[in-house]
Design a protein around this motif. Structure first.
Motif, short mmCIF file in Angstrom:
data_model
loop_
_atom_site.label_atom_id
_atom_site.label_comp_id
_atom_site.label_asym_id
_atom_site.label_seq_id
_atom_site.Cartn_x
_atom_site.Cartn_y
_atom_site.Cartn_z
N ALA A 1 0.86 -1.24 0.01
CA ALA A 1 -0.06 0.17 0.08
C ALA A 1 0.94 1.23 0.05
CB ALA A 1 -0.91 -0.09 1.10
N PRO A 2 1.67 1.50 -1.25
CA PRO A 2 2.46 2.74 -1.28
C PRO A 2 1.80 4.00 -0.77
CG PRO A 2 2.47 1.28 -3.41
CD PRO A 2 1.30 1.15 -2.38
N GLY A 3 2.43 4.70 0.22
CA GLY A 3 2.00 5.80 0.88
C GLY A 3 1.77 5.62 2.28
N THR A 4 1.79 4.33 2.82
CA THR A 4 1.81 4.01 4.25
C THR A 4 3.07 4.69 4.88
OG1 THR A 4 0.62 1.85 3.73
CG2 THR A 4 1.48 2.20 5.85
N ALA A 5 4.11 4.66 4.54
CA ALA A 5 5.30 4.98 5.09
C ALA A 5 5.30 6.71 4.93
CB ALA A 5 6.51 4.49 4.87
N ASN A 6 4.41 7.42 4.21
CA ASN A 6 4.56 8.86 3.97
C ASN A 6 4.98 9.67 5.44
OD1 ASN A 6 4.02 8.61 1.46
ND2 ASN A 6 2.15 9.29 1.36
N ASP A 7 5.58 10.76 5.25
CA ASP A 7 5.90 11.62 6.43
C ASP A 7 4.63 11.98 7.36
OD1 ASP A 7 8.49 11.31 5.87
OD2 ASP A 7 9.11 13.54 5.34
N ASP A 8 3.57 12.26 6.51
CA ASP A 8 2.41 12.66 7.22
C ASP A 8 1.56 11.77 8.00
OD1 ASP A 8 3.12 15.37 6.86
OD2 ASP A 8 2.16 15.49 5.03
N THR A 9 1.94 10.28 7.75
CA THR A 9 1.07 9.20 8.24
C THR A 9 1.14 9.47 9.86
OG1 THR A 9 1.38 7.59 6.55
CG2 THR A 9 0.93 6.84 8.73
N LEU A 10 -0.08 9.46 10.51
CA LEU A 10 -0.11 9.66 11.97
C LEU A 10 0.05 8.42 12.82
CD1 LEU A 10 -3.05 12.52 12.00
CD2 LEU A 10 -0.43 12.86 11.89
N LEU A 11 0.44 8.78 13.95
CA LEU A 11 0.82 7.33 14.58
C LEU A 11 0.22 8.21 16.19
CD1 LEU A 11 4.42 5.96 14.12
CD2 LEU A 11 2.32 5.73 12.76
N TYR A 12 -0.88 7.49 16.62
CA TYR A 12 -1.48 7.71 17.93
C TYR A 12 -1.02 6.55 19.09
CZ TYR A 12 -4.77 10.60 15.28
OH TYR A 12 -5.37 11.52 14.53
N GLY A 13 -0.60 7.05 20.11
CA GLY A 13 -0.06 6.04 21.12
C GLY A 13 -0.22 6.61 22.43
N VAL A 14 -0.66 5.59 23.24
CA VAL A 14 -0.47 3.95 22.79
C VAL A 14 -1.90 3.48 22.65
CG1 VAL A 14 1.87 3.58 23.89
CG2 VAL A 14 -0.04 3.25 25.38
N GLU A 15 -1.87 2.31 22.00
CA GLU A 15 -3.01 1.36 21.84
C GLU A 15 -2.53 0.23 22.69
OE1 GLU A 15 -6.43 -0.32 19.11
OE2 GLU A 15 -5.53 1.39 18.64
N VAL A 16 -3.35 -0.30 23.57
CA VAL A 16 -3.04 -1.22 24.37
C VAL A 16 -4.49 -2.25 24.39
CG1 VAL A 16 -2.28 -2.37 26.59
CG2 VAL A 16 -1.62 -0.12 25.87
N LYS A 17 -4.22 -3.61 23.93
CA LYS A 17 -5.09 -4.48 24.02
C LYS A 17 -4.82 -5.29 25.26
CE LYS A 17 -7.56 -3.08 20.58
NZ LYS A 17 -8.51 -1.94 21.29
N PHE A 18 -5.58 -5.17 26.37
CA PHE A 18 -5.43 -5.91 27.74
C PHE A 18 -6.25 -7.30 27.49
CE2 PHE A 18 -5.10 -1.46 29.00
CZ PHE A 18 -3.73 -1.39 29.51
#
Length: 458
Positions: A390-407
């Motif tokens: 999926a080209p574009g996944t590693a774009n600079d503007d891709t956002l990462l929200y943290g943290v996600e935890v599944k207990f």
């Protein structure tokens, strides 16, 4: 006894056990005790725009109440034994799939008609993933959407409310074994029953642990999933989501050979806060109604960690990392992928200049100060691997929200009927540690209900 059956928890497991009990034997006296609110009273202040961040309500409207934590999820029911739990290890693979399909039929007959069933079987993406060192897991998935899922729950509630005595705002403090059954203590009151079904979900993990200790029920530690929620333009993943909707993709990292997986994909969805035991983490929702859809797709990237010796508290480990995120950001932290790989903290200016508009108001920050290096390295590797399909996944503007935890609850020792060492005391759903999904939890409720009604008719 006051009741034949008491159900603790009104999440998917509890709802479907009540539904099947009533269907199989309408004469049973059934009560349900739920910590949270009725469905119509489940209002998150953030969703209502009355608060900008989590204000730690007495009971979290997202996590507790009729429908459980799945009520405001994106309503994905995955029909598969490849992920979502190990129910098949107790009841057999064919039985597990049959029960999940039965749950799907109930959802369709209660407002879910017209929603689409997706499947990865025979898809071209299986080969494309393998060619890029990724593994696409097999599944059929019914996507109800947060909006249709709510309608289904409304209809199930209307059907149950006159047949099952439902007690809201009724936290169960203690369970004791009495002659001929069980005594359930809630506040200043207590009730007795011959059979008890516990279905408290993931948010009831600490409660479940205490109950098992008090009743001397054996448990074993389970894993915790740690990672981030990725948000990017929907068009980048549209070739996958249009055909598959939910694609469970697994990658094995080169450095540590850890497995990183995609989880809870929400095409044209939103990122949301989730409060578990006072800890605010990230999650995602999506809608069937085009009017509620966005231009973004979000999904989680998670790494599973299991601890055994000398440290066994997997959930405690996950909680400590989530608390660190809350301490640094006041809740969930958001960071541009470009900032993360360059080793710099995101700020409001760079977020505003980016091409991806965040759907959750989160504090710009630096996830490298929160997540352990091993986990973060694996997530970065996975993003570059996904970029190949999926080209574009590693774009600079891709956002990462943290943290996600599944207990995940510690796994309760159960027999093939999902019954504990105490006759007539069952543990189902995600609270058992056996299931990790809406479909598996619901199926476990149906399964136990059938075991119980068989006892009353024999």
């Amino acid at each position: 006894m006051d009741y034949d059956v008491i159900i603790i928890g009104a999440g998917p497991g509890g709802i479907f056990s009540a539904y099947e009990l009533v269907k199989q034997n309408p004469n049973l006296r059934i009560a349900m005790f739920e910590l949270g609110n009725p469905l119509e009273e489940r209002k998150c202040p953030i969703a209502q725009k009355k608060a900008k961040a989590c204000i730690h309500c007495k009971t979290c409207a997202i996590m507790s109440g009729f429908g459980g934590a799945g009520a405001f999820s994106d309503g994905k029911y995955n029909i598969t034994n490849d992920f979502g739990g190990t129910l098949y290890e107790y009841i057999g693979k064919e039985e597990a799939i049959a029960l999940m399909r039965y749950v799907d039929e109930i959802n369709l007959s209660h407002g879910g008609e017209g929603t689409k069933m997706y499947s990865t079987a025979g898809t071209q993406f299986k080969k494309i993933c393998m060619q890029n060192q990724l593994n696409l897991l097999d599944a059929s998935v019914r996507h109800l959407g947060t909006d249709v899922n709510y309608i289904v729950l409304e209809n199930l509630y209307r059907e149950l409310k006159d047949k099952v005595e439902i007690h809201f705002h009724s936290a169960v403090d203690r369970i004791s074994v009495v002659d001929g059954g069980y005594q359930i203590y809630s506040g200043n009151e207590s009730r007795t029953c011959e059979t008890c079904i516990i279905s408290v979900g993931r948010s009831g993990s600490k409660w479940m642990e205490r109950i098992c200790q008090e009743l001397e029920i054996k448990t074993r530690s389970n894993r915790v999933d740690l990672g981030v929620r990725v948000e990017l333009p929907a068009v980048i993943f549209s070739h996958l989501t249009d055909e598959l909707y939910e694609s469970k993709i697994v990658y094995r990292t080169k450095m540590f050979e850890d497995k990183v997986r995609t989880f809870c994909m929400n095409p044209k969805g939103i990122v949301v806060n989730e409060n578990t035991n006072g800890i605010v983490t990230a999650n995602g929702h999506s809608y069937e109604d085009p009017e509620k859809q966005t231009d973004n797709t979000n999904f989680a990237l998670l790494v599973a960690k299991h601890f055994s010796e000398p440290f066994k508290d997997s959930n405690g480990y996950g909680e400590s990392i989530a608390r660190l995120s809350n301490m640094l950001g006041g809740g969930v932290i958001v960071q541009r992928f470009g900032d993360l790989v360059r080793g710099r903290r995101s700020n409001e200016k760079r977020l505003a200049e980016g091409f991806v508009v965040p759907t959750l108001k989160a504090a710009p920050g630096d996830l490298s100060l929160v997540l352990p290096k091993r986990i973060l390295d694996g997530i970065i590797e996975m993003i570059y691997a996904l970029d190949k399909i999926a080209p574009g996944t590693a774009n600079d503007d891709t956002l990462l929200y943290g943290v996600e935890v599944k207990f995940y609850n510690m796994e309760v020792e159960l027999d093939r009927n999902l019954e504990t060492c105490h006759k007539g005391l069952y543990v189902i759903g995600d609270g058992s540690g056996v299931t990790h999904s809406l479909s598996h939890a619901s199926a476990s409720g149906v399964y136990v209900a059938r075991q119980i009604t068989a006892h009353y008719t024999s």
